[in-house]
Scaffold this motif. Structure first.
Motif, PDB file in Angstrom:
ATOM      1  N   VAL A  47     -13.933  19.118   8.835  1.00  0.00           N
ATOM      2  CA  VAL A  47     -13.284  18.524   7.666  1.00  0.00           C
ATOM      3  C   VAL A  47     -11.786  18.431   7.955  1.00  0.00           C
ATOM      4  CG1 VAL A  47     -14.975  19.352   5.972  1.00  0.00           C
ATOM      5  CG2 VAL A  47     -13.006  20.782   6.554  1.00  0.00           C
ATOM      6  N   GLY A  48     -11.098  17.557   7.229  1.00  0.00           N
ATOM      7  CA  GLY A  48      -9.653  17.452   7.372  1.00  0.00           C
ATOM      8  C   GLY A  48      -8.963  18.659   6.758  1.00  0.00           C
ATOM      9  N   GLN A  49      -7.734  18.920   7.182  1.00  0.00           N
ATOM     10  CA  GLN A  49      -7.014  20.072   6.649  1.00  0.00           C
ATOM     11  C   GLN A  49      -6.747  19.934   5.150  1.00  0.00           C
ATOM     12  OE1 GLN A  49      -3.831  22.021   8.755  1.00  0.00           O
ATOM     13  NE2 GLN A  49      -4.404  21.085  10.711  1.00  0.00           N
ATOM     14  N   ASP A  50      -6.607  18.681   4.673  1.00  0.00           N
ATOM     15  CA  ASP A  50      -6.393  18.493   3.237  1.00  0.00           C
ATOM     16  C   ASP A  50      -7.672  18.758   2.436  1.00  0.00           C
ATOM     17  OD1 ASP A  50      -7.680  16.242   4.313  1.00  0.00           O
ATOM     18  OD2 ASP A  50      -6.919  14.931   2.726  1.00  0.00           O
ATOM     19  N   GLN A  51      -8.812  18.894   3.143  1.00  0.00           N
ATOM     20  CA  GLN A  51     -10.074  19.184   2.479  1.00  0.00           C
ATOM     21  C   GLN A  51     -10.377  20.685   2.439  1.00  0.00           C
ATOM     22  OE1 GLN A  51     -11.812  15.898   5.179  1.00  0.00           O
ATOM     23  NE2 GLN A  51     -13.325  16.068   3.537  1.00  0.00           N
ATOM     24  N   VAL A  52      -9.471  21.493   2.940  1.00  0.00           N
ATOM     25  CA  VAL A  52      -9.618  22.951   2.902  1.00  0.00           C
ATOM     26  C   VAL A  52      -8.678  23.487   1.825  1.00  0.00           C
ATOM     27  CG1 VAL A  52      -9.499  25.105   4.197  1.00  0.00           C
ATOM     28  CG2 VAL A  52     -10.169  22.986   5.359  1.00  0.00           C
ATOM     29  N   ILE A  53      -9.258  24.077   0.787  1.00  0.00           N
ATOM     30  CA  ILE A  53      -8.499  24.547  -0.366  1.00  0.00           C
ATOM     31  C   ILE A  53      -8.551  26.079  -0.426  1.00  0.00           C
ATOM     32  CG2 ILE A  53      -8.270  24.421  -2.878  1.00  0.00           C
ATOM     33  CD1 ILE A  53      -7.862  21.734  -1.516  1.00  0.00           C
ATOM     34  N   GLY A  54      -7.401  26.701  -0.559  1.00  0.00           N
ATOM     35  CA  GLY A  54      -7.350  28.157  -0.671  1.00  0.00           C
ATOM     36  C   GLY A  54      -7.396  28.595  -2.125  1.00  0.00           C
ATOM     37  N   VAL A  55      -8.221  29.597  -2.400  1.00  0.00           N
ATOM     38  CA  VAL A  55      -8.337  30.114  -3.771  1.00  0.00           C
ATOM     39  C   VAL A  55      -8.261  31.642  -3.712  1.00  0.00           C
ATOM     40  CG1 VAL A  55      -9.648  30.078  -5.926  1.00  0.00           C
ATOM     41  CG2 VAL A  55      -9.891  28.181  -4.305  1.00  0.00           C
ATOM     42  N   HIS A  56      -7.073  32.171  -3.934  1.00  0.00           N
ATOM     43  CA  HIS A  56      -6.885  33.627  -3.919  1.00  0.00           C
ATOM     44  C   HIS A  56      -6.874  34.173  -5.339  1.00  0.00           C
ATOM     45  CE1 HIS A  56      -2.853  31.754  -4.090  1.00  0.00           C
ATOM     46  NE2 HIS A  56      -2.542  32.788  -4.858  1.00  0.00           N
ATOM     47  N   ASP A  57      -6.849  35.482  -5.478  1.00  0.00           N
ATOM     48  CA  ASP A  57      -6.830  36.107  -6.798  1.00  0.00           C
ATOM     49  C   ASP A  57      -5.551  35.738  -7.546  1.00  0.00           C
ATOM     50  OD1 ASP A  57      -9.237  37.287  -6.431  1.00  0.00           O
ATOM     51  OD2 ASP A  57      -8.491  39.328  -6.148  1.00  0.00           O
ATOM     52  N   MET A  58      -5.715  35.422  -8.836  1.00  0.00           N
ATOM     53  CA  MET A  58      -4.574  35.084  -9.688  1.00  0.00           C
ATOM     54  C   MET A  58      -4.487  36.097 -10.820  1.00  0.00           C
ATOM     55  SD  MET A  58      -3.610  32.220  -8.202  1.00  0.00           S
ATOM     56  CE  MET A  58      -2.558  31.348  -9.361  1.00  0.00           C
ATOM     57  N   LYS A  59      -3.345  36.097 -11.526  1.00  0.00           N
ATOM     58  CA  LYS A  59      -3.184  37.001 -12.668  1.00  0.00           C
ATOM     59  C   LYS A  59      -4.213  36.711 -13.751  1.00  0.00           C
ATOM     60  CE  LYS A  59       1.782  37.807 -12.047  1.00  0.00           C
ATOM     61  NZ  LYS A  59       3.135  37.652 -12.649  1.00  0.00           N
ATOM     62  N   SER A  60      -4.581  35.457 -13.876  1.00  0.00           N
ATOM     63  CA  SER A  60      -5.581  35.044 -14.857  1.00  0.00           C
ATOM     64  C   SER A  60      -6.384  33.895 -14.265  1.00  0.00           C
ATOM     65  CB  SER A  60      -4.907  34.589 -16.162  1.00  0.00           C
ATOM     66  OG  SER A  60      -5.823  33.888 -16.980  1.00  0.00           O
ATOM     67  N   VAL A  61      -7.665  33.815 -14.631  1.00  0.00           N
ATOM     68  CA  VAL A  61      -8.479  32.702 -14.125  1.00  0.00           C
ATOM     69  C   VAL A  61      -7.982  31.358 -14.639  1.00  0.00           C
ATOM     70  CG1 VAL A  61     -10.566  34.074 -13.792  1.00  0.00           C
ATOM     71  CG2 VAL A  61     -10.147  33.011 -16.008  1.00  0.00           C
ATOM     72  N   TYR A  62      -7.181  31.373 -15.713  1.00  0.00           N
ATOM     73  CA  TYR A  62      -6.667  30.120 -16.255  1.00  0.00           C
ATOM     74  C   TYR A  62      -5.540  29.531 -15.411  1.00  0.00           C
ATOM     75  CZ  TYR A  62      -9.529  31.458 -20.185  1.00  0.00           C
ATOM     76  OH  TYR A  62     -10.604  31.824 -20.965  1.00  0.00           O
ATOM     77  N   HIS A  63      -5.105  30.264 -14.373  1.00  0.00           N
ATOM     78  CA  HIS A  63      -4.132  29.724 -13.423  1.00  0.00           C
ATOM     79  C   HIS A  63      -4.812  28.958 -12.290  1.00  0.00           C
ATOM     80  CE1 HIS A  63      -1.620  32.696 -15.453  1.00  0.00           C
ATOM     81  NE2 HIS A  63      -0.560  32.106 -14.948  1.00  0.00           N
ATOM     82  N   VAL A  64      -6.124  29.092 -12.173  1.00  0.00           N
ATOM     83  CA  VAL A  64      -6.824  28.480 -11.043  1.00  0.00           C
ATOM     84  C   VAL A  64      -6.706  26.949 -11.030  1.00  0.00           C
ATOM     85  CG1 VAL A  64      -9.069  28.233  -9.882  1.00  0.00           C
ATOM     86  CG2 VAL A  64      -8.389  30.436 -10.831  1.00  0.00           C
ATOM     87  N   PRO A  65      -6.841  26.249 -12.180  1.00  0.00           N
ATOM     88  CA  PRO A  65      -6.687  24.779 -12.122  1.00  0.00           C
ATOM     89  C   PRO A  65      -5.364  24.337 -11.512  1.00  0.00           C
ATOM     90  CG  PRO A  65      -7.614  25.428 -14.233  1.00  0.00           C
ATOM     91  CD  PRO A  65      -7.211  26.704 -13.539  1.00  0.00           C
ATOM     92  N   LEU A  66      -4.288  25.027 -11.858  1.00  0.00           N
ATOM     93  CA  LEU A  66      -2.979  24.640 -11.315  1.00  0.00           C
ATOM     94  C   LEU A  66      -2.887  24.964  -9.829  1.00  0.00           C
ATOM     95  CD1 LEU A  66      -0.662  25.794 -14.253  1.00  0.00           C
ATOM     96  CD2 LEU A  66      -1.751  23.569 -13.880  1.00  0.00           C
TER      97      LEU A  66
END
Length: 382
Positions: free
Chosen positions: A246-265
């Motif tokens: 896959v292209g590098q722009d197709q690799v998305i990092g998702v680490h722990d956030m203070k709240s799950v509501y920060h994940v969309p941003l």
């Protein structure tokens, strides 16, 4: 033509597919699209209503699979549908939750009626066709205040790719991509990136994607789930891009956030919507100016909520007493309601949990420390 986005998981279950699926749907709504969601649970139960909280799967800080969520039509479903309703502001029905039990019951009932005209009923094509028909039917049902057919359907496949329980669903989705066409089908694969003493390992994700490709599904986006506050490193993304095709722009990092509501941003900052727009030709979908403005307003309000949540200093202490407090996701709707209410009142929620059995009179002799600690928390609540 409805666009379909399948969200699958690799390496282990409970990796946070539900929040990532909900967050992706929310971002699509901010562009003015109408979005619905379907959750596939590979267990043989008809629904989650008779399952104990301890049976609903394992949990990470993103996962929420233990509470039985009750829909408006009385359907008792997995808590991920609660996430969908909260993030997407939609009203779902029991048919938005597909289980192995539901599909098999439907096929067996049709066989008993003679609908298959005496043919041998098999996993392929009868079960796989039933799954595809179910998804197509439910994806066209209006779920928001517009009363119109959704533009995009998010389909979350529960469990882990490679599980024997989910094999019929994986095969059904392999066929489904050809039924709807490549311009109408995208796959987000969520996989774990273990952190070994500061070194991010990609081999589990490589193996997971290899298994997925061997089953006939090619990921368009790989969401790298890192169970730590540290972001996925550029070198990690580069390796996954190289070895997972896959292209590098197709690799998305998702680490722990203070709240799950920060994940969309977090997903938005990595241009996940641009990748989906390119794959699904979403820019060609006709969107009214009213829906565009409504989406922009949703984006503004979501940013205000997440930003405001970080700036709260005044607190409110609430004690929640329950039978399954060791599994806090059992009360997810209650805790989320309290969190939303606290934010609305401009307070940061401090939620203490008390096991109901610790308040029983006999606990005073069996374990005085637990008994007194529970009562101390109870009287300290505001």
């Amino acid at each position: 033509m409805t666009k379909y986005i399948l969200v699958s998981g690799g390496v282990l279950s409970g990796i946070g597919k539900g929040v990532i699926a909900s967050s992706t749907g929310l971002l699509l709504k901010t562009t003015g699209l109408k979005v619905t969601a379907i959750k596939i649970d590979p267990y043989m139960n008809i629904d989650a209503g008779t399952m104990a909280p301890t049976e609903h799967g394992k949990s990470t800080s993103f996962d929420a699979e233990r509470e039985v969520y009750v829909l408006n039509d009385g359907g008792e479903v997995d808590l991920d549908l609660g996430n969908y309703e909260r993030y997407l502001n939609v009203t779902l029905a029991r048919d938005n939750n597909i289980t192995t039990g539901k599909v098999y019951s439907q096929v067996i009932e049709k066989e008993r009626k003679g609908d298959y005209l005496g043919k041998t009923v098999q996993i392929v094509p009868h079960i796989t066709n039933a799954i595809q028909d179910w998804i197509e039917r439910v994806a066209k049902i209006p779920v928001d205040e517009t009363g119109e057919e959704p533009d995009v359907c998010i389909v979350e496949l529960g469990g882990t790719v490679g599980d024997i329980e989910s094999a019929p669903f994986v095969e059904a989705m392999r066929q489904f991509q050809f039924r709807v066409g490549p311009d109408n089908f995208a796959l987000i694969h969520v996989s774990l990136i273990p952190d070994m003493h500061g070194e991010q390992k990609t081999k589990p994700t490589q193996a997971s994607v290899k298994d997925l490709r061997g089953l006939g599904l090619l990921p368009d986006i790989i969401a790298c789930r890192l169970v730590s506050p540290q972001a996925v490193q550029p070198e990690t993304k580069r390796k996954i891009s190289m070895f997972c095709h896959v292209g590098q722009d197709q690799v998305i990092g998702v680490h722990d956030m203070k709240s799950v509501y920060h994940v969309p941003l977090l997903l938005e900052s990595q241009d996940i919507i641009k990748v989906l727009q390119r794959k699904l030709n979403l820019l060609d979908v006709k969107i009214t100016p009213q829906m565009v403005e409504k989406g922009a307003d949703l984006h503004r309000r979501w940013q205000q909520i997440t930003t405001g949540h970080e700036r709260l200093f005044d607190t409110v202490n609430i004690v929640l007493v329950g039978k399954y407090t060791a599994l806090k996701d059992s009360y997810m709707s209650v805790s989320k309601s309290l969190e939303h209410s606290a934010v609305r009142c401009g307070r940061k929620l401090i939620l203490d949990w008390v096991e109901s059995s610790d308040l029983e009179p006999e606990m005073q002799t069996q374990d005085p420390r637990k008994y007194h600690d529970a009562h101390r928390l109870l009287v300290s609540a505001e």
